[in-house]
Each structure stands twice: as C-alpha cells, then as structure tokens.
Write a protein that holds these residues in place. Sequence first.
Motif, mmCIF file in Angstrom:
data_model
loop_
_atom_site.group_PDB
_atom_site.id
_atom_site.type_symbol
_atom_site.label_atom_id
_atom_site.label_comp_id
_atom_site.label_asym_id
_atom_site.label_seq_id
_atom_site.Cartn_x
_atom_site.Cartn_y
_atom_site.Cartn_z
ATOM 1 N N THR A 31 0.756 -1.068 0.019
ATOM 2 C CA THR A 31 0.090 0.188 0.029
ATOM 3 C C THR A 31 0.866 1.327 0.068
ATOM 4 O OG1 THR A 31 -1.664 -1.012 1.173
ATOM 5 C CG2 THR A 31 -1.897 1.227 1.386
ATOM 6 N N PHE A 32 0.411 2.620 -0.669
ATOM 7 C CA PHE A 32 0.930 3.638 -0.533
ATOM 8 C C PHE A 32 -0.127 4.742 -0.623
ATOM 9 C CE2 PHE A 32 0.547 2.811 -5.142
ATOM 10 C CZ PHE A 32 0.102 4.005 -5.748
ATOM 11 N N ALA A 33 0.073 5.948 -0.407
ATOM 12 C CA ALA A 33 -0.829 6.963 -0.477
ATOM 13 C C ALA A 33 -0.694 7.920 -1.373
ATOM 14 C CB ALA A 33 -1.126 7.381 1.127
ATOM 15 N N VAL A 34 -1.737 8.648 -1.807
ATOM 16 C CA VAL A 34 -1.642 9.814 -2.622
ATOM 17 C C VAL A 34 -2.394 11.047 -1.852
ATOM 18 C CG1 VAL A 34 -2.525 10.875 -4.563
ATOM 19 C CG2 VAL A 34 -1.409 8.761 -4.775
ATOM 20 N N VAL A 35 -1.828 11.985 -1.566
ATOM 21 C CA VAL A 35 -2.410 13.129 -0.764
ATOM 22 C C VAL A 35 -2.537 14.214 -1.496
ATOM 23 C CG1 VAL A 35 -2.088 14.352 1.411
ATOM 24 C CG2 VAL A 35 -1.204 11.999 1.319
ATOM 25 N N ILE A 36 -3.669 14.676 -1.946
ATOM 26 C CA ILE A 36 -4.279 15.599 -2.835
ATOM 27 C C ILE A 36 -4.634 16.920 -2.541
ATOM 28 C CG2 ILE A 36 -5.801 15.896 -5.054
ATOM 29 C CD1 ILE A 36 -5.971 12.772 -4.960
ATOM 30 N N ASP A 37 -3.628 17.960 -2.572
ATOM 31 C CA ASP A 37 -4.049 19.541 -2.840
ATOM 32 C C ASP A 37 -4.692 19.993 -1.574
ATOM 33 O OD1 ASP A 37 -3.321 18.507 -5.564
ATOM 34 O OD2 ASP A 37 -5.308 18.911 -6.217
ATOM 35 N N TYR A 38 -4.115 19.679 -0.422
ATOM 36 C CA TYR A 38 -4.701 20.363 0.824
ATOM 37 C C TYR A 38 -4.080 22.188 0.915
ATOM 38 C CZ TYR A 38 -6.179 15.826 2.724
ATOM 39 O OH TYR A 38 -6.829 14.856 2.994
ATOM 40 N N GLN A 39 -4.455 22.782 -0.133
ATOM 41 C CA GLN A 39 -3.778 23.965 -0.226
ATOM 42 C C GLN A 39 -4.448 25.282 0.383
ATOM 43 O OE1 GLN A 39 -3.582 22.598 -4.586
ATOM 44 N NE2 GLN A 39 -2.259 24.166 -4.779
ATOM 45 N N GLU A 40 -3.613 25.903 0.745
ATOM 46 C CA GLU A 40 -4.067 27.265 1.545
ATOM 47 C C GLU A 40 -5.056 28.097 1.079
ATOM 48 O OE1 GLU A 40 0.868 27.969 2.622
ATOM 49 O OE2 GLU A 40 -0.268 29.014 0.770
ATOM 50 N N ARG A 41 -5.223 28.260 -0.056
ATOM 51 C CA ARG A 41 -6.220 29.264 -0.666
ATOM 52 C C ARG A 41 -7.627 28.673 -1.101
ATOM 53 N NH1 ARG A 41 -1.683 31.395 -3.609
ATOM 54 N NH2 ARG A 41 -0.814 32.966 -2.516
ATOM 55 N N ILE A 42 -7.601 27.102 -0.888
ATOM 56 C CA ILE A 42 -8.733 26.454 -1.364
ATOM 57 C C ILE A 42 -9.229 25.561 -0.035
ATOM 58 C CG2 ILE A 42 -7.714 24.262 -2.213
ATOM 59 C CD1 ILE A 42 -10.138 24.256 -4.146
ATOM 60 N N LEU A 43 -8.399 25.237 0.806
ATOM 61 C CA LEU A 43 -8.757 24.492 1.859
ATOM 62 C C LEU A 43 -10.013 24.979 2.700
ATOM 63 C CD1 LEU A 43 -8.417 21.824 3.732
ATOM 64 C CD2 LEU A 43 -6.962 22.922 5.074
ATOM 65 N N PRO A 44 -9.828 26.577 3.045
ATOM 66 C CA PRO A 44 -10.907 26.918 4.057
ATOM 67 C C PRO A 44 -12.462 27.095 3.223
ATOM 68 C CG PRO A 44 -8.907 28.379 3.900
ATOM 69 C CD PRO A 44 -8.696 27.403 2.829
ATOM 70 N N ALA A 45 -12.316 26.798 1.879
ATOM 71 C CA ALA A 45 -13.597 26.765 1.205
ATOM 72 C C ALA A 45 -14.193 25.433 0.974
ATOM 73 C CB ALA A 45 -13.461 27.161 -0.228
#
Length: 179
Positions: free
Chosen positions: A8-22
């Motif tokens: 198993t491995f993981a892909v962690v997608i786009d927890y970005q500063e300008r979109i996460l709070p939305a």
Amino acid sequence: MRIRKQNTFAVVIDYQERILPAMDNWEELLRKSEILLKGLKAMEIPMVLTTQYAKGLGDNVSAITDAMGVTEAIDKGVFSVYASDDVKAALPHGRKNVIICGIEAHICVLQTVIDMKEAGYQPILVADCISSRSSEDKKYALIRAQQEGALITTAEALLYELMETSKAPEFKTISALVK
C-alpha cells in the motif's frame, strides 16, 4: 480484500492554503487527515503529495506537510494525479493499493480514483479525509468512486486494518492519535 501495509501507498491531494478553507467542514477534514497521515507515517507507508496550480492556490497547509514529514509537493496542472507524468514517476513500484485523500472530492480525487483503477491499482478512498465545497458534490463523488471500484473506508478503520494487531510496533502511536 484485506488492505496490507506492504502492498500500500498513499496519494495526498491538494490540501492547499487558498482552497482548503472553502471546503465543507474543513476543520474536521484537516483533523481526520492529520490522524491518517501521522498513522501512515508511523507505519512507514510511502506517500506522494500534490498541489494543483500552486502559484494560484498556494502550498499545502503546514498541518498536512508536518503530519507527513515532507515539504515538497508535486505540482500538477491536470486534475487527476495519475494524469501527471511527474506524479507517475514518483509512485512506489510493486504496490497496488493506493490510499487516496484530499480535495476536491468530485474533481481531483474522483478523477484520480478512476484513472488509478483503470491503470490496475486498487483505490482506497478515505471518506472522512476528502471534501468538496458542497456536501452534495462529496456525496455523489463517493457514490461514483464506489461504482468505479474504489473501496470506501474511514481513517481510523484503515489505520487499524493496516496494523492488523495490537502487537504492531505502531499500535500505541496510532491508538493515541485516534483518541
């Protein structure tokens, strides 16, 4: 099918500063994702981190990079992680189960699930570690992902399945994380 850490491995997608709070319920998304990623790190499961157009949407939030123990993300201009040659090159060889978490559920996450399933991977979608701006989009993304062959689980269930036993060396670390 049992999910075993050696495959198993993981892909962690786009927890970005300008979109996460939305994102819908973003604080809980972040809390659960930190638990998941700290647990995966404790089990030494390989993880790949991405951003979507970092110039416009910013870097991943520090809570995520700290939980993973990484600072570098692969910036992609495509929605599906698997459509990026740079991401494909970073994926570990010989592992077929891919844990998928991140945002947005109905765009980058869902397209990644579809493409990775088509490429022969078994996507494992962590339902409490994905979100969209709308709960409706997340709801239907989960339905579609399951129709496409993804396994749907939660962070805590997945971490305990990967450990298999309370005798696992990471047991104390993970049980403390989920409390």
